[in-house]
Design a protein around this motif. Structure first.
Motif, PDB file in Angstrom:
ATOM      1  N   GLN A 176     -42.985 -46.747 -91.583  1.00  0.00           N
ATOM      2  CA  GLN A 176     -42.872 -46.133 -92.914  1.00  0.00           C
ATOM      3  C   GLN A 176     -43.615 -45.844 -94.039  1.00  0.00           C
ATOM      4  N   GLY A 177     -44.093 -44.450 -94.523  1.00  0.00           N
ATOM      5  CA  GLY A 177     -44.569 -44.009 -94.729  1.00  0.00           C
ATOM      6  C   GLY A 177     -44.777 -42.850 -93.920  1.00  0.00           C
ATOM      7  N   CYS A 178     -45.229 -41.455 -94.237  1.00  0.00           N
ATOM      8  CA  CYS A 178     -45.629 -40.312 -93.485  1.00  0.00           C
ATOM      9  C   CYS A 178     -45.371 -39.134 -94.017  1.00  0.00           C
ATOM     10  N   VAL A 179     -46.217 -37.921 -93.305  1.00  0.00           N
ATOM     11  CA  VAL A 179     -45.966 -36.720 -94.017  1.00  0.00           C
ATOM     12  C   VAL A 179     -45.178 -36.068 -92.031  1.00  0.00           C
ATOM     13  N   LEU A 180     -44.180 -35.919 -92.724  1.00  0.00           N
ATOM     14  CA  LEU A 180     -43.027 -35.227 -91.427  1.00  0.00           C
ATOM     15  C   LEU A 180     -43.156 -33.425 -90.932  1.00  0.00           C
ATOM     16  N   THR A 181     -43.094 -33.359 -90.147  1.00  0.00           N
ATOM     17  CA  THR A 181     -42.593 -32.327 -89.710  1.00  0.00           C
ATOM     18  C   THR A 181     -41.237 -32.040 -88.350  1.00  0.00           C
ATOM     19  N   ILE A 182     -40.489 -31.472 -88.588  1.00  0.00           N
ATOM     20  CA  ILE A 182     -39.527 -31.614 -87.449  1.00  0.00           C
ATOM     21  C   ILE A 182     -38.788 -30.468 -86.623  1.00  0.00           C
ATOM     22  N   GLY A 183     -38.897 -30.105 -85.406  1.00  0.00           N
ATOM     23  CA  GLY A 183     -38.477 -28.602 -84.948  1.00  0.00           C
ATOM     24  C   GLY A 183     -38.093 -29.508 -83.321  1.00  0.00           C
ATOM     25  N   ASN A 184     -38.012 -28.146 -82.624  1.00  0.00           N
ATOM     26  CA  ASN A 184     -38.228 -28.421 -81.144  1.00  0.00           C
ATOM     27  C   ASN A 184     -39.357 -28.437 -80.243  1.00  0.00           C
TER      28      ASN A 184
END
Length: 316
Positions: free
Chosen positions: A15-23
């Motif tokens: 729990q708790g993060c800095v996130l990015t999403i992608g291939n």
């Protein structure tokens, strides 16, 4: 870098993060710019940096064999993300059930309840959920409602050219290795474990390290001057990438002959950087003709590296 393989393996401590999403296919300079922003913000918030990727990549599910060739296998992607210092990688099984979920469910269940995202960084053209109906505007509404931070990113440009995995694939297909390397920030590489083969190269006087590539399709094929990173060090050489039509090969693989090298590589990992394309893969009428061509390929690759050294071109 911690690997979380599957949503079911997300634990309370995640729990708790800095996130990015992608291939993040290829982890090219554009990706690296996004990852730098993620890391910078994570450090300021004293939180882990996290990247969410999908296996298979979405187009591989929907388009099957018509999907574009990958620049990087899962292992290569993991290694590249680890190399830039990302703390955590979440690999989500991308199946039709996951793809069909409501965008609001994706936000509430995965991003908030499971991951506790504190800040999200995605491209302003990011789409998700059923029929790709989720978008940046929806994320902005959720950010305001639930209180997490949100930033968009724009594509990195080299001069007037946008950096993208698609353009890198096009450069590789057009044999523009320098152009691809400029967008990747490094030469294009293929990697894998060295396996026993038919020992045909040794019989022809050019022993090779044989690597099965385990890809649905390859972004490159042909004969190349290469630099190989091995457990014994870095060596220049020549490699054939493809299915070896002269000997009726049935599996796409890489066969690398390394200069001034006589060690045993069986079972070890090897990473091969493509430096210069010498010719297309072709079928020869006999093994004698193949042997003569290999000798010519070796001479051409050695000349390439000699000329590169004289102009102080990097070889590692």
């Amino acid at each position: 870098m911690e690997l979380i393989r599957g949503i079911h393996n997300i634990l309370p401590q995640h729990q708790g993060c800095v996130l990015t999403i992608g291939n993040f296919d290829g982890v090219h300079l554009g990706h690296q710019a996004v990852l730098a922003k993620v890391q910078q913000l994570a450090q300021s918030l004293k939180l882990p940096s996290c990247v969410m990727v999908f296996e298979p990549q979405p187009l591989e599910l929907f388009a099957g064999n018509a999907a574009p060739a990958r620049l990087s296998r899962f292992r290569e992607k993991y290694q590249a993300l680890a190399a830039v210092g990302i703390d955590r990688m979440l690999c989500v099984n991308f199946n039709r059930s996951f793809a069909a979920q409501d965008p609001q469910q994706f936000i509430k269940t995965l991003l908030l309840d499971k991951l506790g995202v504190r800040h999200l960084i995605v491209g302003d053209d990011f789409h998700f959920g059923k029929n790709r109906s989720g978008n940046y505007a929806l994320l902005a509404q959720a950010a305001a409602q639930y209180g997490f931070g949100l930033n968009s990113t724009s594509s990195l440009k080299l001069g007037e050219q946008r950096v993208s995995s698609t353009l890198i694939r096009e450069a590789l297909q057009q044999d523009q290795l320098d152009r691809a390397a400029a967008m990747l920030g490094r030469p294009f590489t293929l990697s894998g474990r060295v396996r026993h083969g038919r020992k045909l190269g040794r019989d022809l006087g050019f022993p090779t390290a044989n690597v099965w590539l385990y890809r649905r399709k390859l972004p490159v094929s042909g004969v190349y001057a290469i630099t190989a990173h091995t457990c014994y060090g870095v060596f220049n050489g020549v490699a054939n990438i493809g299915n070896r039509p002269t000997v009726q090969g049935s599996r796409e693989q890489l066969e690398a002959h390394l200069f001034d090298f006589n060690q045993d590589l069986y079972g070890s990992q090897i990473r091969v950087a493509l430096r210069h394309k010498l010719r297309a893969e072709q079928r020869f009428a006999s093994l004698d003709a193949l042997q003569q061509q290999i000798a010519a390929d070796v001479a051409a690759a050695q000349q390439y590296f000699s000329e590169a050294a004289s102009t102080q071109a990097p070889t590692t």
